[in-house]
Design a protein around this motif. Structure first.
Motif, PDB file in Angstrom:
ATOM      1  N   ARG A 176      -2.905  -7.211   8.026  1.00 33.52           N
ATOM      2  CA  ARG A 176      -2.099  -8.409   8.056  1.00 33.52           C
ATOM      3  C   ARG A 176      -2.996  -9.590   8.366  1.00 33.52           C
ATOM      4  N   HIS A 187      -5.584  -8.277  11.467  1.00 39.23           N
ATOM      5  CA  HIS A 187      -5.627  -6.999  12.170  1.00 39.23           C
ATOM      6  C   HIS A 187      -4.919  -5.962  11.316  1.00 39.23           C
ATOM      7  N   PRO A 188      -5.286  -4.674  11.531  1.00 41.07           N
ATOM      8  CA  PRO A 188      -4.674  -3.622  10.704  1.00 41.07           C
ATOM      9  C   PRO A 188      -3.216  -3.380  11.086  1.00 41.07           C
ATOM     10  N   VAL A 189      -2.382  -3.100  10.110  1.00 43.89           N
ATOM     11  CA  VAL A 189      -0.993  -2.717  10.376  1.00 43.89           C
ATOM     12  C   VAL A 189      -0.620  -1.497   9.532  1.00 43.89           C
ATOM     13  N   GLU A 190       0.372  -0.795  10.017  1.00 45.98           N
ATOM     14  CA  GLU A 190       0.944   0.305   9.257  1.00 45.98           C
ATOM     15  C   GLU A 190       2.191  -0.243   8.574  1.00 45.98           C
ATOM     16  N   VAL A 191       2.317  -0.044   7.264  1.00 47.25           N
ATOM     17  CA  VAL A 191       3.464  -0.623   6.579  1.00 47.25           C
ATOM     18  C   VAL A 191       4.399   0.457   6.061  1.00 47.25           C
TER      19      VAL A 191
END
Ligand SMILES: Nc1ncnc2c1ncn2[C@@H]1O[C@H](COP(=O)(O)O)[C@@H](O)[C@H]1O
Ligand SMILES: Nc1ncnc2c1ncn2[C@@H]1O[C@H](COP(=O)(O)O)[C@@H](O)[C@H]1O
Ligand SMILES: Nc1ncnc2c1ncn2[C@@H]1O[C@H](COP(=O)(O)O)[C@@H](O)[C@H]1O
Ligand code: NA
Ligand code: NA
Ligand code: NA
Lengths: 95, 331, 331, 331, 95, 95
Positions: free
Chosen positions: A3, A84-88
């Motif tokens: 994101r 930053h990384p996100v789980e979608v």
């Protein structure tokens, strides 16, 4: 997925969004925001508030977006960006 | 003291007093005071937008109805004159700023763009002033605002070497000519007013005509707050910029009045052309300039146009240009 | 040309011209133009909300004051007729869409729901038209809008097999009947106006009555922008949908006028019942249908109701229904 | 029934009826009804802000124009009386709440602060009531609101041991005196109105005077929704708080009217001083108290001031105080 | 704790919030947003903007929310969702 | 860098922002939000919506902000806060 959040003065927001989509983002979400930073340049208060643009993209696209922002906007415009990384949910749709 | 009739004989000082004590200008001062005492008074953005839509549309409609009642000759000549004047103003502003003021090219062009364009609110205040004086004017004047908003910006941008990506800006600038909301509402209102005619507009006068002056008061209260937020930058602005922002309007105003006279405008019309020439944009120009000349400093061009010239024209300039037009027309 | 008096003798063409050149309709066209030239004109959401609250409350208050002045017999009969008509319209819309138009069940029901309900803005424009024509009408007509907003939606939703979770939707739909803001403001205004009486309302006429037509202009400017954003979908809509959205209002309008005549409404009243029947909802219906029939395509039902029927009724339909009512009432 | 003339002889019951059936109060009830039926009616924040700016400025302007027409003696005496009264009210509210009501110190002080300050909307409704009764009053009354908004809050806060960080709060409270938007617009409007004079204000009357009562209706519709959202807390509030919120206004109102009479105010003026004393703040006070006394429960002070006293004053209090003033002035 | 962000068309926002609380969220925060995605279905522009709903929940609740969204909303409504871990002040209150 | 998100009732937002800048944040971004939590105390609905304040700061500053919030605001005011690491464009400007 990554994101990316971009906060930009109103005058360049449309343009940054076009750039995002061109660089491979499949969508974006934008909210109005108000803020203060270290530079404080701004064309005019009633041209509109800052825009906060969020986009969920593949990490490679995030890289490209960062590079593009540094090159085209950071010098003269009030723009910041972070990621930053996100789980979608159902990541496949962000191609 | 029947000033409605005897204003022809008024001295400049009397005109000034009359303007400064009108509710519209007093509300502007009230807005300035709100900033100075750091009041928490704040106009929500939607209110500001709503008021401007109303004012622009109303002034267009009124002009259109007036036009429908009497075909006015000379329209095209006047519009052409306004366009040329707007385009020409940067040609003398730029050198003054660049070589007398020693501004860097981007800043000089940016300021020149603002003075080449026009301030719609100053125009509205001038119209309100004419109405208070019972002085007649041409119905098509709102079209003049539309015509004069963009050429000055375009010319000023041509004065500096084009930066990368400016092709995009040119397209956007051109589109602004046709579709920018102030131009659109003024021209659109003119068309609607003309087609509906005076008869048709009567039905909506209670909304678009009667409350106009009051709405303008409210709007200028907000403008007072906006303009005075720029006062803090005045100290850093430098003496040259301040002098420029006070004298250039006088020069441009005089040229405008003279041109209006040459075009055979009424006294009120010439006065309005003068006000438009004297005024500096702080809506269309800043947005365009910010994109086209990102290296120019907003602190410079906004302080000049919004922090100095706008309040000056509103308070002192308008009665001054009116007196000047009276002198030229021999009343 | 004293049209205020001689309108009884006006031809349909004259009525059409009169409507198209009224400021209200011209402002609608101006809004359409804003979209076409891609102007940056935009109504902030709060302005749109504020204008609708004003218009709905004002029309209710005015109706209530009128009611308080003269007890009107036949009220209940007319309300019942309106309710039945609204509920019945989907019964012929659905089969036409489903079997002639070959739409899938959800889409047919969704469109039928929109035509069974009513458009408040079309109603306001019809009232403004009657006022401009000096044609009298019953004071309780705003109640008719309230009564006709929901039944058509409910009946249309019954026409398709209920999807999962629709119990929830039914509760919500029922609640809309009593508490949806357009119904609430119209009925609430009626009550307030009735209780305050004509005498009491006089004090607030300068706000709720005099500026009404002007505020409606502003609102239709926005509606022009909203409706025309749907024009892009017209090409994909298919010929059948376009024909449906143009002819179904004519049929429903004629039925409404006839029913009004049977209920002994005045000519103006029958005309309004016709307009309501002819109009298609684009506020209550889309929101309900989106939840109740998520598989129906918004592009289909919004294009029909907002992109075609709404502009059609506003420009051509209103004078047409008025002419038709004149013919039926023999004036 | 020519009530405009014969009101002097009206019974309290007649006054009550007249007030309850005025459009302004009926709209308040309509707002209450909107909450009760859980309507989705909602005023956007910008509309609420816009309406308050308009009302405050308009009432100030009108007062200023009135003042400019007739120099009013006794002004300073009345302002001083208002200030002292506002400061004194918490001195009896606090002990009552603390020892009779057994509230903890923070809650007692918080409620006392609200009753020491004033409600602008109640003031506006009182002015609208006087206008409807054709009862004259002093032009400078808006200044009284400004003077009475803050002292009561300050005194009440002094009644509890100061918590940490309260120095900051004191500075903020003081700043509120000069710059809070309600005080600023009222006083600013007074100045503008005085400087422009009655002649100057005529030009803007169509916006600031004629629609005033109608705009107030719209505003009270919203206030009805806001106040009634507090009704849910009534059950938890306890009987003592309810009784306090009903009786304390009566006491304070009577004291205010008497003080006005001693200061030689007109009957209308004494009535307004009574209304101000009786009213409880729900804008300036809650914001200040929330910061200065964070341990006080908003549910207590907002329920009392906004949920009970405000609707009580609006509906029953205003005609009651008017009757009382009539009795004291022997009309 | 996990922060879940959901962007949904206005018409289903209330409903999604009810679902969140039922599935175990102790609160939520909502802002108005505007955006573009890959599907672009929307009932009506003036029904309101997109809503951006954020909730800080235990990871298990986040899972449940994701599952629920996929099942009930993803097919017909304009909804996206993503999540990432956050550190909260006094985490105990999010139960 | 760390992004800290604070959601606070309107009445204390200004104050929290002052505190942030004093504790070492170089800027902030604020949006209006609406929400529900577990306490539900609020001074008044029309005093304004919740404010969502976001600031990108060094981890040490984030710690200080968290401590400060717990000490000064958590007891009486409706405030929540959470944080997570982000990658920023040209991190040097957040000093
Ligand atoms: N890649 C993305 N990044 C951020 N927001 C998105 C993205 N894709 C969609 N959205 C948001 O989710 C909404 C619905 O998306 P969609 O269902 O794809 O039309 C859009 O209006 C955007 O606000
Ligand atoms: N679990 C949560 N997730 C997201 N926002 C929350 C949560 N809990 C509380 N909030 C926000 O914080 C504000 C204050 O919460 P509280 O103090 O618990 O009433 C609420 O109005 C919400 O905007
Ligand atoms: N450290 C920060 N944290 C969050 N937002 C920031 C920060 N610094 C700047 N901003 C936002 O970015 C905009 C431009 O910053 P600047 O270019 O530094 O003036 C500001 O108006 C803020 O909205
Ligand atoms: Na100019
Ligand atoms: Na219909
Ligand atoms: Na009081």
């Amino acid at each position: 997925m990554t994101r990316v959040t971009i906060i930009a003065e109103a005058v360049v927001a449309e343009r940054i969004i076009e750039d995002l989509l061109r660089l491979g983002a499949s969508g974006y979400t934008r909210t109005e925001a108000e803020g203060r930073g270290s530079r404080g340049v701004r064309a005019s208060e009633w041209e509109g508030k800052n825009q906060k643009i969020e986009t969920v993209v593949r990490p490679a696209v995030a890289e490209a977006v960062f590079d593009h922002l540094v090159q085209d906007y950071f010098e003269h415009f009030a723009v910041i960006a972070y990621a930053h990384p996100v789980e979608v949910v159902r990541g496949e749709k962000y191609g | 003291m029947d000033w409605l009739i005897s204003h022809a004989a008024m001295s400049t000082a009397e005109l000034l007093r009359l303007n400064l004590f009108s509710p519209v200008i007093l509300c502007f001062f009230l807005g300035v005071a709100a900033t100075l005492v750091r009041s928490d008074l704040k106009f929500p953005d939607a209110l500001y937008q709503g008021l401007s839509i109303y004012l622009l549309l109303a002034i267009g409609l009124k002009g259109g109805a007036a036009l429908s009642a009497s075909a006015e000759a000379g329209l095209w000549l006047v519009l052409a004159a306004g366009l040329v004047l707007g385009a020409a103003i940067p040609l003398w502003c730029y050198p003054v700023l660049r070589w007398l003021g020693r501004f860097k090219p981007e800043d000089a062009a940016a300021v020149a763009a603002h003075y080449g364009s026009v301030s719609v609110v100053t125009f509205l205040a001038a119209i309100a002033f004419l109405r208070a004086m019972n002085e007649p004017f041409e119905g098509y004047l709102p079209a003049l605002v539309a015509v004069m908003e963009v050429p000055g910006i375009a010319v000023a941008l041509l004065l500096v070497p084009r930066p990368a990506g400016s092709g995009r800006v040119w397209g956007e600038t051109l589109h602004t000519v046709l579709a920018g909301k102030s131009v659109f509402l003024l021209l659109g209102g003119l068309f609607v007013g003309m087609l509906a005619g005076e008869r048709g507009m009567e039905k909506v006068d209670a909304f678009f005509v009667a409350p106009f002056a009051g709405v303008l008061c409210l709007f200028l209260l907000e403008m007072g707050m906006v303009a005075s937020r720029r006062f803090g930058d005045l100290r850093r602005a430098g003496l040259f910029l301040i002098v420029f922002a006070l004298l250039m309007p006088l020069l441009n105003g005089a040229v405008g009045i003279g041109l209006g006279w040459l075009c055979d405008l009424s006294r009120g019309g010439a006065f309005v052309l003068g006000v438009l020439a004297a005024s500096a944009s702080y809506i269309a120009a800043p947005a365009t300039v910010r994109l086209a000349l990102p290296a120019a400093s907003p602190a410079i061009y906004l302080t000049a146009s919004l922090g100095i010239t706008f309040p000056f024209n509103l308070t002192v300039g308008i009665p001054l240009y009116f007196a000047l037009s009276g002198w030229l027309y021999g009343v």
